[in-house]
Scaffold this active site. Sequence first.
Site: not given
Ligand code: PAF
Length: 251
Positions: A32, A34-35, A145, A151, A183-184
Amino acid sequence: MTAVFKDINKFRSKISDAKGSIGFVPSLGALHEGHISLIKKSLTDNDFTVVSLFLNPTQFNDKNDLKNYPNTFDKDLKILEELKVDYLLAPEPNSIYPDDYTYKVTESKLSNILCGATRPGHFTGVLTIVAKLLNIVNADKAYFGKKDYQQYLLIDNMAKALFMKTEIVPCPIIREPSGLALSSRNLLLTENEKLIAPNLHKVISGDSTIKEMYSQLTDLGFKVDYIEEHWGRRFVAAFLGNVRLIDNVQI
Ligand code: PAF
């Protein structure tokens, strides 16, 4: 044209020939905006950009969550081609877990709070797959992000603790005009839930007490997992129907 690699060894021999800096954006797929913002930053900062699409089973503590996670590979590939991403790495589970997940990267402090407290094993799955991917891609920079702020911190600390070469770059949260963080998982919301979801950001951005925020979200139909403050930020996780949404704001 984006070169697609399912085979890790073929990808490694190709990427080792790349003359110039390498940027990396790992993903679970279902790309999306964000990516896309992370990918655009990598394309601007580096000579080559690698994106990985791997729906990592080890980070899903809930089997239904994994089963329901959107899989949009063809659409994702089209996005990567339009952006002129150089390489897509999309490994098969068996090839990236040749050890059958007997080797794991665990963290024993930060991973026990927030999402770690309610999703057992989640961060071990994330850290293990990210360590594998960082070793395979050997990038100069990798982009994450801040929506998944815990994370990002865990990955940044891991890269430093294990003397990894890759610099971990935090990137801003991308939101819909309504304030909802992209978010997906938003794809899984019903039409009615989509109307309620932006309240998550609205409520945690207000100046009520945490207790009042719990009640406000509960009254709106959320099932709150946590609202907590750490590192100068306020974090929330809450279910709307079956969909678990997270967000955070600076305070
Ligand atoms: O944030 C994510 O999309 C996932 O946790 C990641 C960092 C790709 C690890 O699978």
